[in-house]
Design an enzyme around this catalytic site. Structure first.
Site, mmCIF file in Angstrom:
data_model
loop_
_atom_site.group_PDB
_atom_site.id
_atom_site.type_symbol
_atom_site.label_atom_id
_atom_site.label_comp_id
_atom_site.label_asym_id
_atom_site.label_seq_id
_atom_site.Cartn_x
_atom_site.Cartn_y
_atom_site.Cartn_z
ATOM 1 C CG ASP A 93 -1.992 0.991 1.266
ATOM 2 O OD1 ASP A 93 -2.364 1.462 0.175
ATOM 3 O OD2 ASP A 93 -2.501 1.308 2.363
ATOM 4 C CG HIS A 131 -5.485 7.637 3.680
ATOM 5 N ND1 HIS A 131 -4.546 8.195 2.850
ATOM 6 C CD2 HIS A 131 -5.876 6.496 3.070
ATOM 7 C CE1 HIS A 131 -4.370 7.416 1.791
ATOM 8 N NE2 HIS A 131 -5.164 6.381 1.893
ATOM 9 C CB SER A 155 -13.246 2.929 1.293
ATOM 10 O OG SER A 155 -12.986 3.538 0.050
ATOM 11 C CG ASN A 204 -7.119 0.814 -0.347
ATOM 12 O OD1 ASN A 204 -7.376 -0.105 -1.120
ATOM 13 N ND2 ASN A 204 -5.965 1.457 -0.369
HETATM 14 P P1 13P Z 1 -9.245 4.395 5.798
HETATM 15 O O1 13P Z 1 -8.402 5.250 6.696
HETATM 16 O O2 13P Z 1 -10.521 5.085 5.417
HETATM 17 O O3 13P Z 1 -9.515 3.052 6.381
HETATM 18 O O4 13P Z 1 -8.454 4.170 4.439
HETATM 19 C C1 13P Z 1 -7.397 3.253 4.381
HETATM 20 C C2 13P Z 1 -6.637 3.357 3.101
HETATM 21 O O5 13P Z 1 -7.068 3.970 2.139
HETATM 22 C C3 13P Z 1 -5.337 2.672 3.041
HETATM 23 O O6 13P Z 1 -4.628 2.980 1.876
#
Ligand code: 13P
Length: 349
Positions: free
Chosen positions: A83, A189, A225, A266
């Site tokens: 990631d 995020h 997400s 994600n």
């Molecule tokens: P969240 O913080 O909304 O869970 O997103 C995680 C993400 O996009 C990791 O790359």
């Protein structure tokens, strides 16, 4: 089943018209929670590790835990994804270790904070694609800049400051050949995405639909997400936590995205909240306990519940047995002979 490429998982998801959750991990319990949820719901799954996670756990531990998962759950297709890779070297080291997919986030400089110019993003992403595809490994790129910060990575902000320009998305996909593309449509995020209840039009769906229509073979990715459910916030706060009131992305918005080409979703924050709430509850209610299993077990179960729920909501549930693994070597041949090309049918509007 051996670890499979993320491209295979996403191609299958596109055929079936569903999305696949990509869940972040840092330790054994999180991997176990995801695998139990995948088995319970019969779901293919993407497990991803950020740079921070690779550093925290020492990535070789994570890799071998993933091999254990593949051995213990042979019926579940699993892709192991880097990631937010911040440089060619980060992606290369992930591929050398055995990751079957990498994200080159060239929307930010290697510091993981400063937005790049378009050409710089194209350049570094294309280099990663060349290296990865020769080895059958999938690449996700990013165009536009997401909001928020996760594991020290991110430009901050609301997620609406640098939304993706569809013309740039098309040019970026054409020039880099990425398999999957993260686009910025207003998500960010972390836990603090929206300061009031979203009204159903929080995301720039018009942009997403336009990009999907113009890049039908490139799988779209929604970062940031998490839905940040109030029930999970309440558990944390009930047992001594101090989370400010906040709202995440409504699941219905994600489902609308899935209808319009989103294949990878994600999720990290929701699982972090579930784990923290469960641990806090045990320690608050039973301050005499000191065996880590006393709180890690309920934490793992709480995360499994969140992941299983998302797997059903994203539509991946029930699809684990639809296909068998295509080897990474076979994928490399597909890139070499052009059958895995994502070149758009039409590049002009
Ligand atoms: P969240 O913080 O909304 O869970 O997103 C995680 C993400 O996009 C990791 O790359």
């Amino acid at each position: 089943m051996p670890l499979v490429s993320m491209r295979q998982l996403l191609d299958e998801a596109a055929k079936g018209g569903y999305g696949v959750g990509a869940f972040n991990v840092n330790n054994m319990e999180q991997i176990q929670a995801i695998m139990e949820a995948a088995q319970q719901t019969k779901s293919p799954v993407i497990i991803q590790a950020s740079r921070g996670a690779r550093q925290y756990a020492q990535d070789r531990y994570l890799y071998h835990l993933m091999l254990a998962a593949a051995e213990l759950y042979p019926e579940i297709p699993i892709a192991m994804h880097q990631d937010h890779g911040n440089s060619f070297e980060t992606c290369k080291s992930a591929i050398e270790l055995g990751f079957t997919s990498v994200m080159m986030d060239g929307s930010l400089k290697a510091d993981g904070k400063t937005p790049t110019e378009f050409e710089e993003n194209v350049e570094v992403t294309r280099r990663v694609v060349e290296y990865a595809h020769e080895r059958g490994v999938t690449v996700e790129g990013e165009i536009g800049v997401l909001g928020g910060i996760e594991d020290g990575h991110g430009a901050g902000g609301s997620g609406l400051e640098h939304v993706t320009d569809p013309d740039q998305a098309v040019e970026f996909a054409e020039r880099t050949g990425v398999d999957a593309l993260a686009i910025a449509i207003g998500t960010s995020h972390g836990a603090y995405k929206f300061s009031k209840k979203p009204d159903g039009s929080v995301l720039k769906m018009d942009l997403l639909i336009e990009i999907h229509n113009r890049l039908p073979k490139t799988h779209l990715v929604m970062h940031g997400s998490s839905s940040v459910p109030k029930e999970l916030q309440d558990i944390v706060n009930q047992y001594g936590g101090h989370l400010k009131e906040t709202w995440g992305v409504p699941v219905e918005e994600i489902q609308l995205g899935i209808k319009n080409g989103v294949r990878k979703i994600n999720v990290d924050t929701d699982n972090r909240l579930a784990i923290t709430g469960a641990i806090r509850k045990v320690l608050w209610e039973s301050p005499e306990k000191f065996d880590p299993r006393d709180y890690n077990k309920p934490a793992r179960e709480a995360m499994q519940k969140v992941v299983a729920t998302r797997m059903v909501q994203f539509g991946q549930a029930g699809h684990a047995g639809d296909y068998s693994a295509v080897s990474i070597a076979e994928q490399a041949k597909g890139y070499a002979n052009g059958t895995l090309s994502t070149a758009p049918l039409v590049s002009a509007k």
